[in-house]
Scaffold this active site. Sequence first.
Site, PDB file in Angstrom:
ATOM      1  N   ARG B  13       0.995  -1.162   0.022  1.00  0.00           N
ATOM      2  CA  ARG B  13      -0.182   0.027  -0.055  1.00  0.00           C
ATOM      3  C   ARG B  13       0.910   1.132  -0.074  1.00  0.00           C
ATOM      4  NH1 ARG B  13      -0.806   4.738   2.435  1.00  0.00           N
ATOM      5  NH2 ARG B  13      -0.389   3.972   4.276  1.00  0.00           N
ATOM      6  N   ASP B  14       1.744   1.421   1.105  1.00  0.00           N
ATOM      7  CA  ASP B  14       2.351   2.632   1.177  1.00  0.00           C
ATOM      8  C   ASP B  14       3.403   2.761   0.238  1.00  0.00           C
ATOM      9  OD1 ASP B  14       3.155   4.975   2.278  1.00  0.00           O
ATOM     10  OD2 ASP B  14       3.638   4.427   4.498  1.00  0.00           O
ATOM     11  N   HIS B 204       5.352   4.107  13.293  1.00  0.00           N
ATOM     12  CA  HIS B 204       5.636   4.103  11.802  1.00  0.00           C
ATOM     13  C   HIS B 204       6.866   5.017  11.595  1.00  0.00           C
ATOM     14  CE1 HIS B 204       3.964   4.246   7.722  1.00  0.00           C
ATOM     15  NE2 HIS B 204       4.808   5.341   7.583  1.00  0.00           N
ATOM     16  N   HIS B 206      10.097   6.513   9.299  1.00  0.00           N
ATOM     17  CA  HIS B 206      10.801   6.770   7.984  1.00  0.00           C
ATOM     18  C   HIS B 206      12.335   6.926   7.987  1.00  0.00           C
ATOM     19  CE1 HIS B 206       7.152   7.792   4.701  1.00  0.00           C
ATOM     20  NE2 HIS B 206       6.879   6.936   5.870  1.00  0.00           N
ATOM     21  N   CYS B 237       8.639  10.170   0.757  1.00  0.00           N
ATOM     22  CA  CYS B 237       8.182  11.493   1.025  1.00  0.00           C
ATOM     23  C   CYS B 237       8.271  12.418  -0.046  1.00  0.00           C
ATOM     24  CB  CYS B 237       8.614  11.936   2.356  1.00  0.00           C
ATOM     25  SG  CYS B 237       8.760  13.638   2.462  1.00  0.00           S
ATOM     26  N   ASN B 246      10.171   4.968   3.850  1.00  0.00           N
ATOM     27  CA  ASN B 246       9.724   4.078   5.051  1.00  0.00           C
ATOM     28  C   ASN B 246      11.000   3.441   5.452  1.00  0.00           C
ATOM     29  OD1 ASN B 246       6.743   3.964   5.659  1.00  0.00           O
ATOM     30  ND2 ASN B 246       6.883   3.854   3.295  1.00  0.00           N
TER      31      ASN B 246
END
Lengths: 315, 315
Positions: B13-14, B204, B206, B237, B246
Amino acid sequence: MKKRIYFNDVVARDGFQMESNFVPTEAKIKLVNELSHCGFAKVEVTSFTSPKAIPMLRDAEEVMGRIERVSGVEYSVLVPNLRGAERALEAKADELNLVMSTSETHNLANLRMTREKSFAALSEVIRHVGARAPINVSLSTSFGCPMEGDVAQSVIEEYADRFAALGVRGLSICDTTGMANPAQVIRMAESLQQQLPNLQLTFHFHNTRGMGLANVLAAVQSGITRFDGSLGGLGGCPYAPGASGNIASEDAIYMLDEMGFDTGIDIPRLLDIARELPNIVGHEVPGQMIKAGLNCNLHSAPPYVEALRHPPKCA
Amino acid sequence: MKKRIYFNDVVARDGFQMESNFVPTEAKIKLVNELSHCGFAKVEVTSFTSPKAIPMLRDAEEVMGRIERVSGVEYSVLVPNLRGAERALEAKADELNLVMSTSETHNLANLRMTREKSFAALSEVIRHVGARAPINVSLSTSFGCPMEGDVAQSVIEEYADRFAALGVRGLSICDTTGMANPAQVIRMAESLQQQLPNLQLTFHFHNTRGMGLANVLAAVQSGITRFDGSLGGLGGCPYAPGASGNIASEDAIYMLDEMGFDTGIDIPRLLDIARELPNIVGHEVPGQMIKAGLNCNLHSAPPYVEALRHPPKCA
């Protein structure tokens, strides 16, 4: 009062010696001067090895002779043997950094002699130098050897004791190929500090497996205040081609600064220097901060945001 | 007994939503199945957003309908609104992951509404879903906003309280653009666990500024046991182009495994999957472990080492 952390940048030695293209002498001198003015506690400038062994650093005398000596900065050089020590003293190095591996196989592969032969040779250098300059010994593969695997912590402790008995000022505990993990770092840091409270202990990490800054954090939490780093994360390890090398000085320093430590470093200036590095070496470098920038360098919001923030009341 | 750490891989997903080329549905299904068989506690499979908003995930229904449901693995999906929640329930998602930003400007930029409007909309989704599926809420920019800068910890604590009062099962505290530092992580982790001891808290991170794994370490030291990671370190990002995204699941998991935690993951298998990722997305990925390999994969010593190890006694 913020706690002081001392950084030694090793890019000019540990970084450049791994490069395939010779970094021009002028560029080396300029870079060392810039690092000095940035606030580093120490800069490892070059290596007094044979120019045949490490041709990239064949200009050691010239670099040491022509750099600015900025007050408060120590200029350290790598020294492999008696001849190197003589050259380093002649060049007025502030510190001589000797090196051997704690893994027998790595020492044989890298220095072509047994650890005991290395220890005897370095002992002779230490006696020969005497009070003329402080000595640091870098213990390679202290967290694992890429050929042997685990290196028992007791082996590092034993060499630390033996070098301390010879009167060295400091030891660098080196994770030469990036095999350390934070739990191991905490055990090592706590044990060595308890064993040798008067020795200057520097921890030297690589980011080969992505854990470099986590290991710095673990060491700092355990009371370690001295670290090696390499601008841009240059340097590295022939056993993990393509992987990151040394921790990037600027990334580690930024982390500690953000956490509230006093690193003594002018970070925006450091990032400017790091951003020039790809032009010097001719390729990208692994450091993240030069891509991401400081947290405080804010981005502008997209134009539609202001309208959404203040919607017309009676539309 | 080793302490258990739970990992949620968000690459499908991300990670994939940030890619410029559509990842074929078959490749997504195969990857999710491989992650399931690797031991992940949770996999974020896709997003039930409008296919126009995120065309990369336009195959959400098909992917959810055709993946294997491996026992012990939770299949989570991102849900932006009521319509998405209906689609997610129909697709039998094990968890619905809602999202809003703790920074007003980031919420306006990303979701095109104020935080309070987002909160009201998500509240409606939570009430509508009721007992039909557990809900997680991801709080973006919890450690800083790339447009506003600092976000006060009290803001995150307030939204955490309000969502807890609505009966959500868990919250993900997201460092959306990699602005967190370990000291901040420790403060946040300690405070939220004390405030809401019965909530599932996931952190979570990064790796935008290289501190991703240091932040994982800080969170684990503070008692956090649930983490998001993205295979290969995909995702990222738009405010730091070129920087890492991530944290790479395999890098974080290897660190914790080496430290003695039980991650439940078959790490050699995970590395095999991660090594396929560049073929799926068509470019290199930032993870370090796929380049460096496991510590225990030893290299052979150069041929001259054996002769040096046992020199002839009477030569």
